[in-house]
Design a protein around this motif. Structure first.
Motif, PDB file in Angstrom:
ATOM      1  N   ILE A  41      -0.593  -1.833  -2.297  1.00  0.00           N
ATOM      2  CA  ILE A  41      -0.565  -2.320  -0.911  1.00  0.00           C
ATOM      3  C   ILE A  41      -1.461  -3.547  -0.773  1.00  0.00           C
ATOM      4  O   ILE A  41      -1.089  -4.540  -0.150  1.00  0.00           O
ATOM      5  CB  ILE A  41      -0.988  -1.194   0.064  1.00  0.00           C
ATOM      6  CG1 ILE A  41       0.136  -0.164   0.163  1.00  0.00           C
ATOM      7  CG2 ILE A  41      -1.328  -1.742   1.437  1.00  0.00           C
ATOM      8  CD1 ILE A  41      -0.217   1.081   0.927  1.00  0.00           C
ATOM      9  N   TYR A  78      -0.033   5.385   6.584  1.00  0.00           N
ATOM     10  CA  TYR A  78      -0.243   6.453   5.588  1.00  0.00           C
ATOM     11  C   TYR A  78      -1.437   6.098   4.700  1.00  0.00           C
ATOM     12  O   TYR A  78      -2.316   6.924   4.445  1.00  0.00           O
ATOM     13  CB  TYR A  78       1.027   6.612   4.738  1.00  0.00           C
ATOM     14  CG  TYR A  78       0.858   7.556   3.572  1.00  0.00           C
ATOM     15  CD1 TYR A  78       0.945   8.935   3.750  1.00  0.00           C
ATOM     16  CD2 TYR A  78       0.602   7.071   2.292  1.00  0.00           C
ATOM     17  CE1 TYR A  78       0.787   9.802   2.681  1.00  0.00           C
ATOM     18  CE2 TYR A  78       0.438   7.926   1.223  1.00  0.00           C
ATOM     19  CZ  TYR A  78       0.537   9.293   1.421  1.00  0.00           C
ATOM     20  OH  TYR A  78       0.366  10.147   0.363  1.00  0.00           O
ATOM     21  N   ASP A  79      -1.467   4.833   4.266  1.00  0.00           N
ATOM     22  CA  ASP A  79      -2.559   4.367   3.403  1.00  0.00           C
ATOM     23  C   ASP A  79      -3.908   4.465   4.121  1.00  0.00           C
ATOM     24  O   ASP A  79      -4.904   4.894   3.535  1.00  0.00           O
ATOM     25  CB  ASP A  79      -2.271   2.920   2.980  1.00  0.00           C
ATOM     26  CG  ASP A  79      -3.317   2.362   2.037  1.00  0.00           C
ATOM     27  OD1 ASP A  79      -3.737   3.094   1.118  1.00  0.00           O
ATOM     28  OD2 ASP A  79      -3.714   1.193   2.194  1.00  0.00           O
ATOM     29  N   LEU A  89      -1.397   3.444  -5.203  1.00  0.00           N
ATOM     30  CA  LEU A  89      -0.684   2.978  -4.014  1.00  0.00           C
ATOM     31  C   LEU A  89      -1.540   1.977  -3.220  1.00  0.00           C
ATOM     32  O   LEU A  89      -1.048   0.946  -2.787  1.00  0.00           O
ATOM     33  CB  LEU A  89      -0.284   4.157  -3.126  1.00  0.00           C
ATOM     34  CG  LEU A  89       0.444   3.785  -1.836  1.00  0.00           C
ATOM     35  CD1 LEU A  89       1.763   3.082  -2.112  1.00  0.00           C
ATOM     36  CD2 LEU A  89       0.690   5.012  -0.981  1.00  0.00           C
ATOM     37  N   GLY A  90      -2.814   2.303  -3.068  1.00  0.00           N
ATOM     38  CA  GLY A  90      -3.718   1.418  -2.333  1.00  0.00           C
ATOM     39  C   GLY A  90      -3.809   0.041  -2.980  1.00  0.00           C
ATOM     40  O   GLY A  90      -3.792  -0.976  -2.296  1.00  0.00           O
ATOM     41  N   PHE A  96       6.305  -6.181  -1.636  1.00  0.00           N
ATOM     42  CA  PHE A  96       6.050  -4.812  -2.095  1.00  0.00           C
ATOM     43  C   PHE A  96       6.998  -4.442  -3.233  1.00  0.00           C
ATOM     44  O   PHE A  96       6.574  -3.852  -4.229  1.00  0.00           O
ATOM     45  CB  PHE A  96       6.216  -3.834  -0.927  1.00  0.00           C
ATOM     46  CG  PHE A  96       5.797  -2.423  -1.240  1.00  0.00           C
ATOM     47  CD1 PHE A  96       4.453  -2.080  -1.262  1.00  0.00           C
ATOM     48  CD2 PHE A  96       6.743  -1.444  -1.505  1.00  0.00           C
ATOM     49  CE1 PHE A  96       4.059  -0.784  -1.559  1.00  0.00           C
ATOM     50  CE2 PHE A  96       6.348  -0.141  -1.800  1.00  0.00           C
ATOM     51  CZ  PHE A  96       5.009   0.187  -1.823  1.00  0.00           C
ATOM     52  N   ALA A 110       7.478   4.644  -2.615  1.00  0.00           N
ATOM     53  CA  ALA A 110       6.216   4.567  -3.346  1.00  0.00           C
ATOM     54  C   ALA A 110       5.878   5.938  -3.895  1.00  0.00           C
ATOM     55  O   ALA A 110       6.185   6.956  -3.284  1.00  0.00           O
ATOM     56  CB  ALA A 110       5.116   4.105  -2.422  1.00  0.00           C
ATOM     57  N   LEU A 111       5.262   5.935  -5.056  1.00  0.00           N
ATOM     58  CA  LEU A 111       4.824   7.196  -5.632  1.00  0.00           C
ATOM     59  C   LEU A 111       3.453   7.527  -5.066  1.00  0.00           C
ATOM     60  O   LEU A 111       2.650   6.651  -4.807  1.00  0.00           O
ATOM     61  CB  LEU A 111       4.738   7.071  -7.156  1.00  0.00           C
ATOM     62  CG  LEU A 111       6.054   6.759  -7.848  1.00  0.00           C
ATOM     63  CD1 LEU A 111       5.843   6.641  -9.332  1.00  0.00           C
ATOM     64  CD2 LEU A 111       7.083   7.846  -7.558  1.00  0.00           C
ATOM     65  N   GLU A 112       3.266   8.807  -4.862  1.00  0.00           N
ATOM     66  CA  GLU A 112       2.004   9.240  -4.271  1.00  0.00           C
ATOM     67  C   GLU A 112       0.915   9.241  -5.340  1.00  0.00           C
ATOM     68  O   GLU A 112       0.612  10.260  -5.935  1.00  0.00           O
ATOM     69  CB  GLU A 112       2.162  10.631  -3.677  1.00  0.00           C
ATOM     70  CG  GLU A 112       1.091  10.969  -2.690  1.00  0.00           C
ATOM     71  CD  GLU A 112       1.372  12.293  -2.024  1.00  0.00           C
ATOM     72  OE1 GLU A 112       0.611  12.640  -1.140  1.00  0.00           O
ATOM     73  OE2 GLU A 112       2.321  12.965  -2.417  1.00  0.00           O
ATOM     74  N   ASN A 165       7.139  13.726  -5.861  1.00  0.00           N
ATOM     75  CA  ASN A 165       5.967  13.105  -5.261  1.00  0.00           C
ATOM     76  C   ASN A 165       6.274  11.762  -4.606  1.00  0.00           C
ATOM     77  O   ASN A 165       5.445  11.236  -3.874  1.00  0.00           O
ATOM     78  CB  ASN A 165       4.871  12.904  -6.316  1.00  0.00           C
ATOM     79  CG  ASN A 165       4.204  14.218  -6.664  1.00  0.00           C
ATOM     80  OD1 ASN A 165       4.276  15.163  -5.894  1.00  0.00           O
ATOM     81  ND2 ASN A 165       3.581  14.269  -7.816  1.00  0.00           N
ATOM     82  N   ALA A 166       7.446  11.196  -4.908  1.00  0.00           N
ATOM     83  CA  ALA A 166       7.794   9.894  -4.347  1.00  0.00           C
ATOM     84  C   ALA A 166       7.915  10.006  -2.833  1.00  0.00           C
ATOM     85  O   ALA A 166       8.441  10.987  -2.324  1.00  0.00           O
ATOM     86  CB  ALA A 166       9.093   9.401  -4.954  1.00  0.00           C
ATOM     87  N   LYS A 167       7.400   9.017  -2.162  1.00  0.00           N
ATOM     88  CA  LYS A 167       7.442   9.028  -0.698  1.00  0.00           C
ATOM     89  C   LYS A 167       8.248   7.844  -0.209  1.00  0.00           C
ATOM     90  O   LYS A 167       8.264   6.806  -0.853  1.00  0.00           O
ATOM     91  CB  LYS A 167       6.019   8.931  -0.149  1.00  0.00           C
ATOM     92  CG  LYS A 167       5.311  10.251  -0.108  1.00  0.00           C
ATOM     93  CD  LYS A 167       4.063  10.144   0.739  1.00  0.00           C
ATOM     94  CE  LYS A 167       3.588  11.495   1.200  1.00  0.00           C
ATOM     95  NZ  LYS A 167       4.424  12.079   2.241  1.00  0.00           N
ATOM     96  N   PHE A 218       9.006   5.295   3.060  1.00  0.00           N
ATOM     97  CA  PHE A 218       8.469   4.814   4.328  1.00  0.00           C
ATOM     98  C   PHE A 218       9.502   3.906   4.975  1.00  0.00           C
ATOM     99  O   PHE A 218      10.079   3.047   4.307  1.00  0.00           O
ATOM    100  CB  PHE A 218       7.163   4.059   4.093  1.00  0.00           C
ATOM    101  CG  PHE A 218       6.104   4.909   3.445  1.00  0.00           C
ATOM    102  CD1 PHE A 218       5.268   5.699   4.206  1.00  0.00           C
ATOM    103  CD2 PHE A 218       5.965   4.934   2.058  1.00  0.00           C
ATOM    104  CE1 PHE A 218       4.307   6.498   3.605  1.00  0.00           C
ATOM    105  CE2 PHE A 218       5.011   5.730   1.447  1.00  0.00           C
ATOM    106  CZ  PHE A 218       4.177   6.527   2.229  1.00  0.00           C
TER     107      PHE A 218
END
Lengths: 190, 85
Positions: free
Chosen positions: A132, B43-44, A128-129, A186, A122-124, B30-32, B34
């Motif tokens: 999700i 994290y969220d 993102l929220g 996702f 996922a990109l920060e 910036n990609a993470k 999980f």
């Protein structure tokens, strides 16, 4: 990557204050320690920040009213989660009855191919929220709740089983399917 | 004049390309990753602040509750019970 997921849930330390520690003076501390967990659960179960705000307020107010009934045979976090789950369930049920909402066929996620051993990328970003939320809204409600509870490091499998009223073995099996369903949904939201 | 124009256009294109490459590199940085759904949710959750308004509303509500208790007023109960009375 040093993953906290590999840490066995059973070894996690739980909040277990005695009931006499929960006087009204301790209520502020109780809120400070648990509001993040309860608000996040409400937010992701209700999919609405305003409703989550109202629900969190109502959950803690209920807890404040029932502090003297707290027996201390469960952790405070578990007790609050139980109130929150029931409250959100009632809100959703009332809303669904009003809007004749029906879930899509939930069994589809059990047969959808998805790897659970590959990482979720996922990109920060602030999106993102939303992603999700979209993912959680697509998977069966039972899986959604299990994953949200599992995400809380303070809960053991035993406590998750108690909160979802099933055996620990059933929880373990369903968590595996829930992870798979989440990963599939996702990746579709990318 | 014409070649100059072409050159400036090429320069512009190069700059755009460089900017795009930098942006992509930034995005990749910036990609993470999980390892599981719960790790992502954890994290969220950590990135989700609790609205300050809840604490303020709760403080007001608990004050009213405490005042009612001290005044000896019984809990009014849910609205529908009061409605049926």
């Amino acid at each position: 990557m040093n993953s906290i997921v590999n840490e066995p849930l059973e070894s996690r330390e739980c909040l277990r204050p005695r009931p006499d520690e929960l006087g009204s003076s301790g209520f502020a501390e109780l809120y400070a320690q648990n509001s993040q967990a309860i608000y996040y659960l409400a937010l992701r179960l209700l999919s609405d920040p305003q409703k989550a705000e109202d629900a969190t307020h109502d959950v803690f107010l209920k807890a404040f009213r029932k502090l003297d009934q707290f027996r201390g045979d469960a952790s405070v976090r578990t007790w609050l989660y139980r109130i929150a789950i029931n409250h959100c369930h009632n809100l959703k049920q009332a809303w669904q009855e009003r809007h004749l909402f029906s879930n899509a066929d939930e069994s589809i996620w059990d047969t959808t191919p998805a790897r659970t051993d590959s990482p979720l990328r996922a990109l920060e970003t602030k999106e993102l929220g939303q992603r999700i939320q979209k993912t959680l809204d697509q998977i069966p409600s039972e899986y959604r709740l299990l994953l949200l509870l599992l995400a809380d490091k303070e809960l053991s499998y035993q406590e998750i089983a108690g909160l979802t009223e099933q055996s620990v073995d059933a929880v373990r099996g369903k968590i595996h399917r829930a992870r798979k369903a989440f990963a599939a949904a996702f990746n579709q939201t990318a | 004049m014409k070649p100059e124009r072409k050159l400036s256009f090429r320069q512009q294109t190069n700059e755009e390309q460089q900017a795009r490459v930098a942006e992509t590199a930034n995005t990749v940085e910036n990609a993470k990753e999980f390892n599981s759904a719960e790790e992502l949710l954890r994290y969220d959750a950590a990135q989700t602040p609790v609205p300050a308004a809840i604490a303020q509303r709760l403080a007001a509500s608990t004050q009213v509750e405490s005042a009612n208790k001290n005044a000896g007023k019984p809990d009014p109960g849910p609205w529908w019970k009061r409605f049926l009375r």
